[in-house]
Design a protein around this motif. Structure first.
Motif, short mmCIF file in Angstrom:
data_model
loop_
_atom_site.label_atom_id
_atom_site.label_comp_id
_atom_site.label_asym_id
_atom_site.label_seq_id
_atom_site.Cartn_x
_atom_site.Cartn_y
_atom_site.Cartn_z
N LEU A 52 0.83 -1.20 0.00
CA LEU A 52 0.00 0.00 0.00
C LEU A 52 0.86 1.26 0.00
N VAL A 53 1.92 1.21 0.78
CA VAL A 53 2.83 2.35 0.86
C VAL A 53 3.41 2.67 -0.51
N ASN A 54 3.77 1.65 -1.25
CA ASN A 54 4.38 1.85 -2.57
C ASN A 54 3.42 2.52 -3.53
N THR A 55 2.17 2.04 -3.58
CA THR A 55 1.22 2.58 -4.55
C THR A 55 0.77 3.99 -4.17
N LEU B 227 -6.05 22.48 7.35
CA LEU B 227 -6.77 21.48 8.16
C LEU B 227 -7.82 20.75 7.31
N GLU B 228 -8.49 21.50 6.44
CA GLU B 228 -9.45 20.84 5.54
C GLU B 228 -8.72 19.91 4.58
N ALA B 229 -7.54 20.31 4.13
CA ALA B 229 -6.74 19.45 3.25
C ALA B 229 -6.43 18.13 3.94
N VAL B 230 -6.04 18.18 5.19
CA VAL B 230 -5.73 16.96 5.95
C VAL B 230 -6.98 16.11 6.13
N GLU B 231 -8.10 16.76 6.47
CA GLU B 231 -9.35 16.01 6.69
C GLU B 231 -9.81 15.32 5.39
N LYS B 232 -9.90 16.07 4.31
CA LYS B 232 -10.38 15.50 3.05
C LYS B 232 -9.41 14.43 2.53
N THR B 233 -8.12 14.71 2.67
CA THR B 233 -7.12 13.77 2.19
C THR B 233 -7.13 12.49 3.01
N SER B 234 -7.33 12.60 4.30
CA SER B 234 -7.41 11.41 5.16
C SER B 234 -8.56 10.51 4.72
N GLN B 235 -9.69 11.13 4.42
CA GLN B 235 -10.85 10.36 3.95
C GLN B 235 -10.55 9.71 2.60
N LEU B 236 -9.95 10.49 1.70
CA LEU B 236 -9.61 9.97 0.37
C LEU B 236 -8.63 8.81 0.45
N THR B 237 -7.58 8.98 1.26
CA THR B 237 -6.55 7.95 1.39
C THR B 237 -7.13 6.69 2.01
N SER B 238 -7.98 6.86 3.03
CA SER B 238 -8.62 5.70 3.66
C SER B 238 -9.48 4.93 2.66
N GLN B 239 -10.24 5.68 1.86
CA GLN B 239 -11.08 5.03 0.84
C GLN B 239 -10.23 4.29 -0.18
N GLU C 232 -8.92 1.10 1.47
CA GLU C 232 -10.01 0.12 1.61
C GLU C 232 -10.35 -0.52 0.26
N SER C 233 -10.36 0.30 -0.79
CA SER C 233 -10.67 -0.22 -2.12
C SER C 233 -9.61 -1.21 -2.60
N ILE C 234 -8.33 -0.87 -2.36
CA ILE C 234 -7.25 -1.76 -2.76
C ILE C 234 -7.31 -3.07 -1.98
N LEU C 235 -7.52 -2.97 -0.67
CA LEU C 235 -7.58 -4.18 0.16
C LEU C 235 -8.75 -5.08 -0.24
N ALA C 236 -9.90 -4.46 -0.51
CA ALA C 236 -11.07 -5.24 -0.91
C ALA C 236 -10.83 -5.94 -2.24
N LEU D 180 -6.14 -2.58 -10.24
CA LEU D 180 -5.39 -1.63 -9.43
C LEU D 180 -5.34 -0.27 -10.10
N ILE D 181 -5.14 -0.22 -11.41
CA ILE D 181 -5.14 1.04 -12.14
C ILE D 181 -6.50 1.74 -12.03
N ARG D 182 -7.56 0.97 -12.13
CA ARG D 182 -8.92 1.54 -12.00
C ARG D 182 -9.08 2.24 -10.66
N ILE D 183 -8.58 1.63 -9.60
CA ILE D 183 -8.72 2.22 -8.26
C ILE D 183 -7.83 3.46 -8.12
N LEU D 184 -6.59 3.38 -8.57
CA LEU D 184 -5.65 4.49 -8.41
C LEU D 184 -6.07 5.71 -9.22
#
Length: 318
Positions: free
Chosen positions: A2-5, A217-229, A232-236, A312-316
């Protein structure tokens, strides 16, 4: 994996903020092996250097348990592929409006200069970042203040924006808010690029900190949500691919599955090294199995043959 991608996506977005653009296709090929990396164009190499600079800085900070000048210079040198350091006291560096802007070429900011000035300002910034007892500011606020300060000091001849964005992630790791530098922060900045530069500017011009802090702060909040999604998509998808593949391919393992999701473009050698396969015939058969199972798609470019993880490309790229 995950770190690499995710680090690759962060590197691509951060360099794009500086108007350095590469295509996903060129970038994924360059990551797939050293031959392709050597053949890559200048923009693609800039992205790869950014990613390597982030990991080099991460290792330096983990080893030394602090953010120091050596780490910052190391990051800058990796980004710019140079042996230089802080800009010269005699350098008449100025920040000008871009060619596409109104009144292009107009000087909008003159960074500090003079003998010992940069060293003093950077030392002050690093004490603030590292000394939580003397400066017990919330880490997210510290990141906001220090990012502005770093960009205002403008310590290097070039590459300050990219170095500063890497510093953001490394500080969040250092402060314990991130385990590894995988926050996709530059995606938000590039989507809201005009606001980024405007809010930086009004701190300098008016001492107006609140819009800048709220923006970051909004950048961190929105980015945290985006990165988590994204994670989760990659893991699924990884889990779904593993279940599908094990029903069809006897030799398929969890380790192979993780390798196939470590980068979008796969060369056979990657799997051969994992499974200790030296026979080219056997390795070819294995990749036929992967293509037949619709796990990878073959793509030929000249004499080069790549295998693409389309999921993987579709998700990224979503």
């Amino acid at each position: 994996m995950l770190v690499n991608t995710i680090a690759l996506q962060e590197a691509k977005a951060s360099t794009a903020i500086e108007n350095i653009f590469t295509t996903e296709d060129a970038l994924y090929k360059a990551v797939s092996d050293t031959v392709q990396e050597d053949k890559a164009n200048g923009a693609t190499k800039e992205v790869l250097r950014y990613r390597e600079a982030m990991w080099a800085g991460y290792q330096l900070i983990k080893d030394g348990n602090k953010i120091d000048l050596e780490s910052l210079i190391g990051i800058f040198r990796q980004i710019k592929n140079t042996s230089s350091g802080l800009r010269s006291p005699a350098s008449l560096t100025v920040i000008q409006r871009g060619q596409s802007e109104f009144r292009s070429g107009e000087v909008i900011y003159t960074p500090p200069r003079g003998a010992g000035v940069l060293e003093k300002l950077i030392d002050n910034l690093l004490i603030y970042l590292n000394d939580d007892q003397q400066y017990p500011t919330d880490p997210l606020l510290k990141m906001c203040f220090s990012h502005y300060q770093f960009e205002a000091i403008h310590p290097f001849p070039d590459g300050n924006g990219r170095t500063g964005r890497i510093l953001n992630l490394l500080y969040l790791v250092h402060s314990g808010l991130l385990y590894q530098p995988v926050l996709y922060l530059s995606k938000y900045i590039i989507v809201n690029k005009d606001d980024y530069y405007y809010n930086l500017g009004i701190v300098t011009q008016r001492g107006s900190w609140k819009p800048w802090i709220l923006y970051m702060l909004e950048a961190v909040e929105k980015t945290s949500q985006l990165t988590s999604q994204l994670i989760e998509s990659i893991l699924a998808q990884m889990e779904a691919t593993l279940i599908h593949a094990k029903q069809l391919i006897k030799w398929y393992t969890k380790e192979v599955n993780e390798l196939l999701f470590s980068q979008p473009y796969i060369k056979p050698k990657l799997i051969g090294d994992q499974l200790n396969i030296t026979s080219r015939t056997t390795l070819t058969k294995y990749f036929v199995d992967l293509v037949d199972a619709k796990i990878l798609s073959p793509v030929k470019e000249g004499k080069e043959l790549f295998y693409v993880n389309d999921d993987l490309i579709r998700i990224l790229e979503s």
